[in-house]
Each structure stands twice: as structure tokens, then as C-alpha cells.
Design a protein around this motif. Sequence first.
Motif, PDB file in Angstrom:
ATOM      1  N   GLY A  55      -6.087 -15.579 -35.363  1.00 31.34           N
ATOM      2  CA  GLY A  55      -5.056 -14.951 -36.186  1.00 31.34           C
ATOM      3  C   GLY A  55      -3.686 -15.578 -36.086  1.00 31.34           C
ATOM      4  N   GLY A  56      -3.619 -16.886 -36.026  1.00 32.17           N
ATOM      5  CA  GLY A  56      -2.321 -17.556 -35.990  1.00 32.17           C
ATOM      6  C   GLY A  56      -2.325 -18.704 -35.007  1.00 32.17           C
ATOM      7  N   GLY A  57      -1.129 -19.171 -34.641  1.00 27.07           N
ATOM      8  CA  GLY A  57      -1.019 -20.290 -33.718  1.00 27.07           C
ATOM      9  C   GLY A  57      -0.363 -19.851 -32.424  1.00 27.07           C
ATOM     10  N   ALA A  58      -0.717 -20.510 -31.322  1.00 27.59           N
ATOM     11  CA  ALA A  58      -0.146 -20.143 -30.029  1.00 27.59           C
ATOM     12  C   ALA A  58      -0.126 -21.341 -29.107  1.00 27.59           C
ATOM     13  CB  ALA A  58      -0.966 -19.017 -29.395  1.00 27.59           C
ATOM     14  N   PHE A  59       0.735 -21.247 -28.095  1.00 26.87           N
ATOM     15  CA  PHE A  59       0.679 -22.221 -27.001  1.00 26.87           C
ATOM     16  C   PHE A  59       0.912 -21.483 -25.689  1.00 26.87           C
ATOM     17  CE2 PHE A  59       4.995 -22.323 -28.666  1.00 26.87           C
ATOM     18  CZ  PHE A  59       5.819 -22.357 -27.547  1.00 26.87           C
TER      19      PHE A  59
END
Length: 250
Positions: A55-59
Motif C-alpha cells: 500500500g505505498g512506498g517505505a524505507f
Amino acid sequence: MSRRVVRQSKFRHVFGQPVKADQMYEDIRVSKVTWDSSFCAVNPKFVAIIVESGGGGAFIVLPLAKTGRVDKNHPLVTGHTAPVLDIDWCPHNDNVIASASEDTTVMVWQIPDYVPVRNITEPVVTLEGHSKRVGIISWHPTARNVLLSAGCDNLVILWNVGTGETLLVLEDMHTDLIYNVGWNRNGSLLVTTCKDKKVRVIDPRKQQVVAEKANPHAGARPIRAIFMADGKIFTTGFSKMSERQLGLWD
């Protein structure tokens, strides 16, 4: 006529030795997005790695001192609505990092010195100006709060992170996808490589290309370029026979 099946390489029979478990990070689900970036960034305090997330981008941001197995519930930096493509630590503040995403935005984050209990979801500032995904970001090496971004809309934008406003938009300089952008040592010039097989040196203050080299490497694969400390330009690419090439240019 001899037919070589395996390309000759002096590294063919060289094997690396993994470091001990207490010297590495384990169980990190690195992003599988096919984009030509390094997927990680490091500074004297932290290492940041772009990871898989639903559900999206992350780091994920990990303290350099805390090695070993990473808890699968370790807090992430989440806020983008599409995969993160590039991350870069601010050279003037070890707790500030910028991220670029497929959702066409650039976000700047404040990372606390302690490990947060839950995901960091609120950026300090969101920079909106690209019309397509943003794959490259780079902080200015000497000027505070100046951030560069480049996207699939063939634009290079310089931002004032303190106010969230655009300082410069470099358009009509690249006819195709930008592969990489790099500052020189004092931040007065930019070097860019592009899918049109040209390396350009740009003066952002004059907003013009001051030098250009066509076909530094004849191969079809992406070319990358950086400024050396003495002002020369170092490029990597491929020949027509797909052999790796390095170039040094005045």
C-alpha cells in the motif's frame, strides 16, 4: 574459429566470504522495484534501505551500531502512496533524509536519534512539482536546504526545503529519460546522463548547458557520470559488444 561460451574474466573464480552475523543486517526485505538506484544511503549515524511495503512506498532506518537480525515489526518511514525510488541523507544534518517516489513527490523527513515505537508517517515537507515519477534526488553539497530532484518528465528541479518552494526548473535540456545527476565539489555545476546518449555539464545559475559529449560509450545500456575532485568527469558505460567501459573526461 574458436567460440568462447564463457566470457573471460579474471574474477570468475573469486569468491567472497560473508561477514559474521554480528557485523551485518539480516531479514531486510529490500525493494524489488526495477529502478536504477542504489536502494540504500548511509551517513555517520544511520543506514537507510528502501524496502518492500504494501500500500505505498517505505524505507527503513537503522542505527549503524545496531547490527544483527532486524525485527520484522521494526518501524518504517512511510508516507508515499507509491514505491520509493531514491533516498539521500542531508550532508549538513545527519537526522534529515529525503525520499523520491513513483507518486511524483519528494518528501523530507526528520529521523530521531532514538528508535521510534511506530512508523514515521509525517514528513517535514512534501515537494510537489513533477508530473511523472521522481527517480533521482541529491542534496546540494555546500548550500543548506537546497535539494535537487529529477523525474521521468525530463525535468531537473532545485528546491528550497526550508520553504517548500522551487528555486529553479531546468527544462528543455534533456530530450529523454535522465539516468543520473551529480554535483561538482562546490555545487556550481551539474553533470547529467540521459537516454539520448549525451553527457551534459549544466550551470544551474545560468540555466544553460556549458559542455556536452555525445556517445561517450557506444553501448545501448545506461551511462552514469560523476564529477571528480579536480573537476574532471568520470563515466561508466558499455561498448557495442556489451563490454564494461570506464571513461575520464576533461
